[in-house]
Design a protein around this motif. Structure first.
Motif, PDB file in Angstrom:
ATOM      1  N   TYR A  32       0.813  -1.204   0.000  1.00  0.00           N
ATOM      2  CA  TYR A  32       0.000   0.000   0.000  1.00  0.00           C
ATOM      3  C   TYR A  32       0.845   1.251   0.000  1.00  0.00           C
ATOM      4  CZ  TYR A  32      -4.193  -2.688   0.898  1.00  0.00           C
ATOM      5  OH  TYR A  32      -5.240  -3.558   0.782  1.00  0.00           O
ATOM      6  N   GLY A  33       0.330   2.281  -0.657  1.00  0.00           N
ATOM      7  CA  GLY A  33       0.851   3.612  -0.454  1.00  0.00           C
ATOM      8  C   GLY A  33       0.109   4.225   0.717  1.00  0.00           C
ATOM      9  N   ILE A  34       0.841   4.777   1.667  1.00  0.00           N
ATOM     10  CA  ILE A  34       0.244   5.494   2.780  1.00  0.00           C
ATOM     11  C   ILE A  34       0.613   6.959   2.619  1.00  0.00           C
ATOM     12  CG2 ILE A  34       0.055   5.772   5.267  1.00  0.00           C
ATOM     13  CD1 ILE A  34      -1.017   3.092   4.292  1.00  0.00           C
ATOM     14  N   GLY A  35      -0.414   7.765   2.458  1.00  0.00           N
ATOM     15  CA  GLY A  35      -0.189   9.181   2.235  1.00  0.00           C
ATOM     16  C   GLY A  35      -0.574  10.027   3.428  1.00  0.00           C
ATOM     17  N   TRP A  36       0.150  11.111   3.588  1.00  0.00           N
ATOM     18  CA  TRP A  36      -0.217  12.140   4.562  1.00  0.00           C
ATOM     19  C   TRP A  36      -0.752  13.348   3.798  1.00  0.00           C
ATOM     20  CZ3 TRP A  36      -0.654  11.779   9.695  1.00  0.00           C
ATOM     21  CH2 TRP A  36       0.031  10.769  10.370  1.00  0.00           C
ATOM     22  N   GLY A  53       5.392   0.639  -1.412  1.00  0.00           N
ATOM     23  CA  GLY A  53       6.186  -0.438  -1.965  1.00  0.00           C
ATOM     24  C   GLY A  53       7.173  -1.065  -0.993  1.00  0.00           C
ATOM     25  N   SER A  54       7.645  -2.241  -1.382  1.00  0.00           N
ATOM     26  CA  SER A  54       8.604  -2.961  -0.545  1.00  0.00           C
ATOM     27  C   SER A  54       9.907  -2.176  -0.393  1.00  0.00           C
ATOM     28  CB  SER A  54       8.884  -4.339  -1.132  1.00  0.00           C
ATOM     29  OG  SER A  54       9.367  -4.232  -2.457  1.00  0.00           O
ATOM     30  N   GLU A  55      10.179  -1.341  -1.411  1.00  0.00           N
ATOM     31  CA  GLU A  55      11.408  -0.549  -1.350  1.00  0.00           C
ATOM     32  C   GLU A  55      11.233   0.724  -0.548  1.00  0.00           C
ATOM     33  OE1 GLU A  55       9.365  -0.928  -3.803  1.00  0.00           O
ATOM     34  OE2 GLU A  55       9.132   0.910  -4.949  1.00  0.00           O
ATOM     35  N   SER A  71       8.364   7.767   7.133  1.00  0.00           N
ATOM     36  CA  SER A  71       8.992   6.470   7.338  1.00  0.00           C
ATOM     37  C   SER A  71       7.926   5.490   7.818  1.00  0.00           C
ATOM     38  CB  SER A  71      10.125   6.570   8.373  1.00  0.00           C
ATOM     39  OG  SER A  71       9.607   6.942   9.639  1.00  0.00           O
ATOM     40  N   ARG A  72       8.300   4.245   7.919  1.00  0.00           N
ATOM     41  CA  ARG A  72       7.343   3.256   8.404  1.00  0.00           C
ATOM     42  C   ARG A  72       8.060   2.168   9.184  1.00  0.00           C
ATOM     43  NH1 ARG A  72       6.144   0.651   2.402  1.00  0.00           N
ATOM     44  NH2 ARG A  72       7.979  -0.682   2.385  1.00  0.00           N
ATOM     45  N   ASP A  73       7.304   1.536  10.055  1.00  0.00           N
ATOM     46  CA  ASP A  73       7.774   0.377  10.802  1.00  0.00           C
ATOM     47  C   ASP A  73       6.805  -0.756  10.484  1.00  0.00           C
ATOM     48  OD1 ASP A  73       8.326  -1.597  12.683  1.00  0.00           O
ATOM     49  OD2 ASP A  73       8.825  -0.161  14.249  1.00  0.00           O
ATOM     50  N   ILE A  93      -5.034  20.378   9.968  1.00  0.00           N
ATOM     51  CA  ILE A  93      -5.363  19.025  10.405  1.00  0.00           C
ATOM     52  C   ILE A  93      -4.668  18.074   9.442  1.00  0.00           C
ATOM     53  CG2 ILE A  93      -7.162  17.331  10.841  1.00  0.00           C
ATOM     54  CD1 ILE A  93      -9.087  19.650  11.354  1.00  0.00           C
ATOM     55  N   TYR A  94      -3.958  17.123   9.991  1.00  0.00           N
ATOM     56  CA  TYR A  94      -3.199  16.172   9.189  1.00  0.00           C
ATOM     57  C   TYR A  94      -3.925  14.826   9.197  1.00  0.00           C
ATOM     58  CZ  TYR A  94       0.741  19.327   8.703  1.00  0.00           C
ATOM     59  OH  TYR A  94       1.540  20.389   8.366  1.00  0.00           O
ATOM     60  N   TYR A  95      -4.076  14.264   8.008  1.00  0.00           N
ATOM     61  CA  TYR A  95      -4.771  12.999   7.823  1.00  0.00           C
ATOM     62  C   TYR A  95      -3.852  11.998   7.129  1.00  0.00           C
ATOM     63  CZ  TYR A  95      -8.938  15.987   8.247  1.00  0.00           C
ATOM     64  OH  TYR A  95      -9.903  16.877   8.664  1.00  0.00           O
ATOM     65  N   CYS A  96      -4.054  10.725   7.409  1.00  0.00           N
ATOM     66  CA  CYS A  96      -3.416   9.694   6.604  1.00  0.00           C
ATOM     67  C   CYS A  96      -4.498   8.864   5.916  1.00  0.00           C
ATOM     68  CB  CYS A  96      -2.479   8.811   7.420  1.00  0.00           C
ATOM     69  SG  CYS A  96      -3.222   7.901   8.779  1.00  0.00           S
ATOM     70  N   ALA A  97      -4.103   8.270   4.809  1.00  0.00           N
ATOM     71  CA  ALA A  97      -5.017   7.465   4.007  1.00  0.00           C
ATOM     72  C   ALA A  97      -4.203   6.458   3.227  1.00  0.00           C
ATOM     73  CB  ALA A  97      -5.843   8.349   3.073  1.00  0.00           C
ATOM     74  N   LYS A  98      -4.852   5.441   2.718  1.00  0.00           N
ATOM     75  CA  LYS A  98      -4.141   4.400   2.000  1.00  0.00           C
ATOM     76  C   LYS A  98      -4.598   4.300   0.557  1.00  0.00           C
ATOM     77  CE  LYS A  98      -7.246   0.523   3.229  1.00  0.00           C
ATOM     78  NZ  LYS A  98      -7.837   0.368   1.891  1.00  0.00           N
ATOM     79  N   ARG A  99      -3.707   3.776  -0.270  1.00  0.00           N
ATOM     80  CA  ARG A  99      -4.045   3.483  -1.663  1.00  0.00           C
ATOM     81  C   ARG A  99      -3.277   2.238  -2.053  1.00  0.00           C
ATOM     82  NH1 ARG A  99      -5.292   6.893  -6.829  1.00  0.00           N
ATOM     83  NH2 ARG A  99      -4.957   5.280  -8.396  1.00  0.00           N
ATOM     84  N   TYR A 100      -3.959   1.285  -2.693  1.00  0.00           N
ATOM     85  CA  TYR A 100      -3.334   0.006  -3.033  1.00  0.00           C
ATOM     86  C   TYR A 100      -2.205   0.207  -4.036  1.00  0.00           C
ATOM     87  CZ  TYR A 100      -2.938  -4.912  -4.286  1.00  0.00           C
ATOM     88  OH  TYR A 100      -2.477  -6.188  -4.492  1.00  0.00           O
ATOM     89  N   LEU A 101      -0.995  -0.158  -3.623  1.00  0.00           N
ATOM     90  CA  LEU A 101       0.207  -0.240  -4.466  1.00  0.00           C
ATOM     91  C   LEU A 101       0.734   1.102  -4.977  1.00  0.00           C
ATOM     92  CD1 LEU A 101      -0.437  -3.377  -6.720  1.00  0.00           C
ATOM     93  CD2 LEU A 101       1.064  -3.188  -4.733  1.00  0.00           C
ATOM     94  N   SER A 102       0.131   2.193  -4.643  1.00  0.00           N
ATOM     95  CA  SER A 102       0.461   3.435  -5.341  1.00  0.00           C
ATOM     96  C   SER A 102       0.309   4.673  -4.471  1.00  0.00           C
ATOM     97  CB  SER A 102      -0.456   3.559  -6.560  1.00  0.00           C
ATOM     98  OG  SER A 102      -0.287   4.793  -7.209  1.00  0.00           O
ATOM     99  N   CYS A 103       0.994   5.754  -4.928  1.00  0.00           N
ATOM    100  CA  CYS A 103       0.783   7.078  -4.335  1.00  0.00           C
ATOM    101  C   CYS A 103       0.229   8.050  -5.375  1.00  0.00           C
ATOM    102  CB  CYS A 103       2.089   7.634  -3.783  1.00  0.00           C
ATOM    103  SG  CYS A 103       2.713   6.787  -2.307  1.00  0.00           S
ATOM    104  N   VAL A 104      -0.269   7.519  -6.461  1.00  0.00           N
ATOM    105  CA  VAL A 104      -0.811   8.361  -7.527  1.00  0.00           C
ATOM    106  C   VAL A 104      -1.919   9.261  -6.982  1.00  0.00           C
ATOM    107  CG1 VAL A 104      -2.136   8.319  -9.675  1.00  0.00           C
ATOM    108  CG2 VAL A 104      -0.196   6.784  -9.384  1.00  0.00           C
ATOM    109  N   ASN A 105      -1.953  10.477  -7.475  1.00  0.00           N
ATOM    110  CA  ASN A 105      -2.926  11.502  -7.082  1.00  0.00           C
ATOM    111  C   ASN A 105      -2.669  12.097  -5.709  1.00  0.00           C
ATOM    112  OD1 ASN A 105      -4.323  11.301  -9.492  1.00  0.00           O
ATOM    113  ND2 ASN A 105      -5.759   9.801  -8.695  1.00  0.00           N
ATOM    114  N   LEU A 106      -1.520  11.792  -5.131  1.00  0.00           N
ATOM    115  CA  LEU A 106      -1.182  12.406  -3.843  1.00  0.00           C
ATOM    116  C   LEU A 106      -1.230  13.921  -3.947  1.00  0.00           C
ATOM    117  CD1 LEU A 106       0.049  12.218  -0.915  1.00  0.00           C
ATOM    118  CD2 LEU A 106       2.274  12.368  -2.058  1.00  0.00           C
TER     119      LEU A 106
END
Length: 126
Positions: A32-36, A53-55, A71-73, A93-106
């Motif tokens: 997943y892409g996790i965006g702020w 991504g794994s990288e 970063s992530r743990d 206000i800061y939000y996080c959200a997820k997107r499968y495999l991508s950060c497109v449209n961040l």
């Protein structure tokens, strides 16, 4: 349905630091892409940063490059946003959200991101 939960916001003086956390309830972060994102009063929501991504590829808005670090743990299923050299214009206000495999449209409209958290308030003021 996975629910993301933000924490770590608060009041800080200009030049100070905060670390935000996004708990992802066991989400396999390599997939997943996790965006702020952030939204200030009277302004549109804007994408701040994303990791995917794994990288662990990372992306930053120009306004935060060199000051914020994402970063992530994977063992804790948590994504962090370390914010240094904070400015009054970072207040939002800061939000996080997820997107499968991508950060497109961040950096556009955030389309495709889901499971938005409730947000955490960051106020930068003297």
């Amino acid at each position: 349905q996975v629910q993301l939960v933000e924490s770590g916001g608060g009041l800080v003086q200009p030049g100070g630091s905060l670390r935000l956390s996004c708990a992802t309830s066991g989400l396999p972060l390599d997939y997943y892409g996790i965006g702020w994102f952030r939204q200030a009063p009277g302004k549109e929501r804007e994408g701040v940063s994303c990791i995917r991504g794994s990288e662990g590829s990372t992306y930053y808005a120009d306004s935060v490059k060199g000051r914020f670090t994402i970063s992530r743990d994977n063992t804790k299923n948590t994504v962090y946003l370390q914010m240094n050299s904070l400015r009054p214009e970072d207040t939002a206000i800061y939000y996080c959200a997820k997107r499968y495999l991508s950060c497109v449209n961040l950096f556009t409209n955030g389309a495709g991101f889901d499971s938005w958290g409730q947000g955490t308030q960051v106020t930068v003021s003297s």
